[in-house]
Design an enzyme around this catalytic site. Sequence first.
Site, PDB file in Angstrom:
ATOM      1  N   SER A   1       0.800  -1.241   0.000  1.00 24.49           N
ATOM      2  CA  SER A   1       0.000   0.000   0.000  1.00 24.49           C
ATOM      3  C   SER A   1       0.829   1.286   0.000  1.00 24.49           C
ATOM      4  O   SER A   1       0.267   2.362  -0.212  1.00 24.49           O
ATOM      5  CB  SER A   1      -0.937   0.032   1.210  1.00 24.49           C
ATOM      6  OG  SER A   1      -2.023  -0.811   0.976  1.00 24.49           O
TER       7      SER A   1
ATOM      8  N   LYS B   1       0.409   3.445  -2.921  1.00 26.34           N
ATOM      9  CA  LYS B   1      -0.749   4.341  -3.072  1.00 26.34           C
ATOM     10  C   LYS B   1      -0.314   5.819  -2.997  1.00 26.34           C
ATOM     11  O   LYS B   1      -0.973   6.689  -3.558  1.00 26.34           O
ATOM     12  CB  LYS B   1      -1.804   4.030  -1.991  1.00 26.34           C
ATOM     13  CG  LYS B   1      -2.446   2.627  -2.185  1.00 26.34           C
ATOM     14  CD  LYS B   1      -3.344   2.237  -1.027  1.00 26.34           C
ATOM     15  CE  LYS B   1      -4.214   1.041  -1.315  1.00 26.34           C
ATOM     16  NZ  LYS B   1      -3.834  -0.231  -0.786  1.00 26.34           N
TER      17      LYS B   1
ATOM     18  N   TYR C   1      -3.906  -2.193 -10.292  1.00 25.72           N
ATOM     19  CA  TYR C   1      -3.795  -1.875  -8.859  1.00 25.72           C
ATOM     20  C   TYR C   1      -2.837  -2.855  -8.165  1.00 25.72           C
ATOM     21  O   TYR C   1      -1.930  -2.449  -7.418  1.00 25.72           O
ATOM     22  CB  TYR C   1      -5.193  -1.905  -8.218  1.00 25.72           C
ATOM     23  CG  TYR C   1      -5.160  -2.018  -6.715  1.00 25.72           C
ATOM     24  CD1 TYR C   1      -4.854  -0.923  -5.920  1.00 25.72           C
ATOM     25  CD2 TYR C   1      -5.409  -3.246  -6.083  1.00 25.72           C
ATOM     26  CE1 TYR C   1      -4.788  -1.041  -4.537  1.00 25.72           C
ATOM     27  CE2 TYR C   1      -5.349  -3.373  -4.710  1.00 25.72           C
ATOM     28  CZ  TYR C   1      -5.036  -2.273  -3.935  1.00 25.72           C
ATOM     29  OH  TYR C   1      -4.957  -2.387  -2.577  1.00 25.72           O
TER      30      TYR C   1
HETATM   31  O1  DON Z   1      -4.913  -4.851  -1.774  1.00 26.17           O
HETATM   32  C1  DON Z   1      -4.357  -5.321  -0.785  1.00 26.17           C
HETATM   33  O2  DON Z   1      -4.973  -5.848   0.136  1.00 26.17           O
HETATM   34  C2  DON Z   1      -2.839  -5.265  -0.755  1.00 26.17           C
HETATM   35  N1  DON Z   1      -2.307  -5.384  -2.071  1.00 26.17           N
HETATM   36  C3  DON Z   1      -2.347  -3.983  -0.142  1.00 26.17           C
HETATM   37  C4  DON Z   1      -2.916  -3.717   1.236  1.00 26.17           C
HETATM   38  C5  DON Z   1      -1.996  -2.982   2.148  1.00 26.17           C
HETATM   39  O3  DON Z   1      -0.800  -2.931   1.975  1.00 26.17           O
HETATM   40  C6  DON Z   1      -2.622  -2.395   3.354  1.00 26.17           C
HETATM   41  N2  DON Z   1      -1.590  -1.889   4.244  1.00 26.17           N
HETATM   42  N3  DON Z   1      -1.373  -1.837   5.363  1.00 26.17           N
END
Ligand code: DON
Length: 299
Positions: free
Chosen positions: A58, A61, A183
């Site tokens: 994430s 992002k 994504y």
């Molecule tokens: O979409 C997801 O669930 C993961 N690719 C990324 C989520 C994430 O890193 C949340 N962070 N703490």
Amino acid sequence: MLENVCRQVQSLAGVGHVADYIPALANVDADRFGICLRTVDGNDYVVGDSAVRFSIQSISKVFALAMCLAVKGEALWTRVGKEPSGTAFNSLVQLEVERGIPRNPFINAGALVLADILLTSFDDPEKEFLAFVRELCGNNTVDYNDKVALSERETGYLNAAIANLLKYHRNIECDVERVLRFYLQMCSIEMSCEELAKAFLPFADHNVQFAHAGIELTRSQIKRMNAIMQTCGFYDEAGEFSYLVGLPAKSGVGGGIAAIYPHRYAVAVWSPRLNGKGNSVMGMKALEILTTETSESIF
Ligand code: DON
């Protein structure tokens, strides 16, 4: 100072679990710890596994938001909000009630909208996104990990549900599958703490321009990005992170955290074991000790 931080966080060794909901991440060595702090005046400080690349997840992002803000400006905020969600990063609940407008760009729903915007703004968004990140960290070998992206797509039912709900509410223009793949591709980028700290330096030093052609953020936009990191970077633990650490930051389920102290430094820390909210246990503790012992935070 960083060596002292590293020693102190060892008391948390073994606490938490790696993000095994992404199959390709389940095998990572859970007990790694690395940290890199880069000051705006050009000094680097590193301890532990600071040169080892990991899945930034994430944290990507933040880079996606920078590109979308540069392309869309304030018009971006008709598609996504900028309020803390107070819910998990992959929650569906608010999205239904709020009719397909994600609370902020750092929850999964918001980043799926960012992915859609990048897909409609660039001919080759995968190439442009990677070029932007490579430019920021100054390393052309930084890359996506297709295996991680594919393994997450195979089990990513919740993200697929979120993307479909967004599409139902007409907040996704492109094909749902295309948005999901892009994504997850962005999430799969692998970087080290040293590379992440460098990539975050422009957020700390408003005088450093984002180098990549076409991606220009004003000082005011950088200020606003930092505000969103502060309020939304840790999902339903944003308040706790502000309370303990007091820096704008973004976490990822790969165990990374990148934070900035405006006008002073960017710091990246990595340790794969996560707490129940999906944030690195040792990483949070390391930053808490750093800002507490230096008496320096934005508060
Ligand atoms: O979409 C997801 O669930 C993961 N690719 C990324 C989520 C994430 O890193 C949340 N962070 N703490």
